[in-house]
Scaffold this motif. Sequence first.
Motif, PDB file in Angstrom:
ATOM      1  N   HIS A  94       0.831  -1.206   0.000  1.00 19.35           N
ATOM      2  CA  HIS A  94       0.000   0.000   0.000  1.00 19.35           C
ATOM      3  C   HIS A  94       0.867   1.258   0.000  1.00 19.35           C
ATOM      4  O   HIS A  94       0.599   2.203  -0.750  1.00 19.35           O
ATOM      5  CB  HIS A  94      -0.911  -0.008   1.233  1.00 19.35           C
ATOM      6  N   TYR A  98       1.106   3.966  -3.282  1.00 19.95           N
ATOM      7  CA  TYR A  98       0.564   5.325  -3.195  1.00 19.95           C
ATOM      8  C   TYR A  98       1.580   6.375  -2.760  1.00 19.95           C
ATOM      9  O   TYR A  98       1.215   7.408  -2.196  1.00 19.95           O
ATOM     10  CB  TYR A  98      -0.631   5.329  -2.242  1.00 19.95           C
ATOM     11  N   CYS A 103      -0.855  10.528  -6.263  1.00 24.95           N
ATOM     12  CA  CYS A 103      -1.669   9.674  -5.383  1.00 24.95           C
ATOM     13  C   CYS A 103      -2.049  10.359  -4.077  1.00 24.95           C
ATOM     14  O   CYS A 103      -2.552   9.699  -3.160  1.00 24.95           O
ATOM     15  CB  CYS A 103      -0.915   8.380  -5.070  1.00 24.95           C
ATOM     16  N   TYR A 104      -1.806  11.640  -3.977  1.00 24.34           N
ATOM     17  CA  TYR A 104      -2.102  12.342  -2.721  1.00 24.34           C
ATOM     18  C   TYR A 104      -3.567  12.149  -2.331  1.00 24.34           C
ATOM     19  O   TYR A 104      -4.465  12.316  -3.140  1.00 24.34           O
ATOM     20  CB  TYR A 104      -1.814  13.836  -2.865  1.00 24.34           C
ATOM     21  N   GLY A 105      -3.787  11.779  -1.078  1.00 22.60           N
ATOM     22  CA  GLY A 105      -5.130  11.559  -0.561  1.00 22.60           C
ATOM     23  C   GLY A 105      -5.540  10.104  -0.513  1.00 22.60           C
ATOM     24  O   GLY A 105      -6.581   9.777   0.060  1.00 22.60           O
ATOM     25  N   LYS A 106      -4.716   9.224  -1.079  1.00 19.98           N
ATOM     26  CA  LYS A 106      -5.059   7.804  -1.119  1.00 19.98           C
ATOM     27  C   LYS A 106      -4.337   6.986  -0.041  1.00 19.98           C
ATOM     28  O   LYS A 106      -4.555   5.789   0.062  1.00 19.98           O
ATOM     29  CB  LYS A 106      -4.735   7.224  -2.502  1.00 19.98           C
ATOM     30  N   GLN A 107      -3.508   7.639   0.741  1.00 21.20           N
ATOM     31  CA  GLN A 107      -2.747   6.941   1.773  1.00 21.20           C
ATOM     32  C   GLN A 107      -3.629   6.721   3.003  1.00 21.20           C
ATOM     33  O   GLN A 107      -4.117   7.692   3.598  1.00 21.20           O
ATOM     34  CB  GLN A 107      -1.504   7.753   2.166  1.00 21.20           C
ATOM     35  N   HIS A 108      -3.823   5.473   3.389  1.00 19.16           N
ATOM     36  CA  HIS A 108      -4.728   5.146   4.498  1.00 19.16           C
ATOM     37  C   HIS A 108      -4.009   4.617   5.742  1.00 19.16           C
ATOM     38  O   HIS A 108      -4.657   4.280   6.725  1.00 19.16           O
ATOM     39  CB  HIS A 108      -5.756   4.121   4.036  1.00 19.16           C
ATOM     40  N   TYR A 116       5.082   9.030   1.860  1.00 11.53           N
ATOM     41  CA  TYR A 116       4.683  10.058   0.894  1.00 11.53           C
ATOM     42  C   TYR A 116       5.366  11.378   1.238  1.00 11.53           C
ATOM     43  O   TYR A 116       5.954  12.029   0.371  1.00 11.53           O
ATOM     44  CB  TYR A 116       3.169  10.234   0.891  1.00 11.53           C
TER      45      TYR A 116
END
Length: 220
Positions: A94, A98, A103-108, A116
């Motif tokens: 994951h 990302y 991909c900013y905003g997709k890191q969970h 990031y």
Amino acid sequence: MKELLYNKIERFMLSCIKETVHDKEHVYRVLNFSLYIAENEQNVDYDVLIAAALLHDIGRDGLKKKHNVVGAEMAKEFLRKTDFPTEKIDSVYHAVLYHSNHCYGKQHTLEAKILYDADKLDAVGVMGIARSLMGTGNYNNPLYTLVNGKVNRNEKDACDTFVRYYLTHIKKNYDRFYTDSARKLALEYKKSDEMYFNAFVDFVNKNSEYHSRLGDILEN
């Protein structure tokens, strides 16, 4: 993480490096930034963070493609063949998947956010400028184009110049950090970015004015 496992992951990373802008020193800087950021966060899984930092750019091969997708798959396949904790492999996947700017905003997960931020810290400041200039040359793109004798600052310019990259990537990175420690560093680096870019544009604009003297020298 055991030193033996770290060394095994590091060797694999080194065998995959094929680019100059994203070389092993970039990887080590991202790893260092990751560890720095992690010091100010709680409950960081260092197994995941260290592995992801080392492997985040293994999917690059000098061509423009989705290196994050390729790299994530490569990381998963490699880690399955080691004694890396099986239950943590998906978290590494994951984070690698990302880590890219788009991909900013997709890191969970916390580790994905730290990676990031760490990767973006190496894309701003004096190192970000240096790497973007090197990348411009690697892809045989010009530093700038002119419109009416002045530097073209149109972000939608079809030519992928250093100037366009600065305006569309470096300049906009400062608002895309998750952690306070990374954001603070980035704002410090912003000063050197702006100073260099403004000096660069001013130099080119003034230099282009000298061309008008040619008309006074050439004979009909």
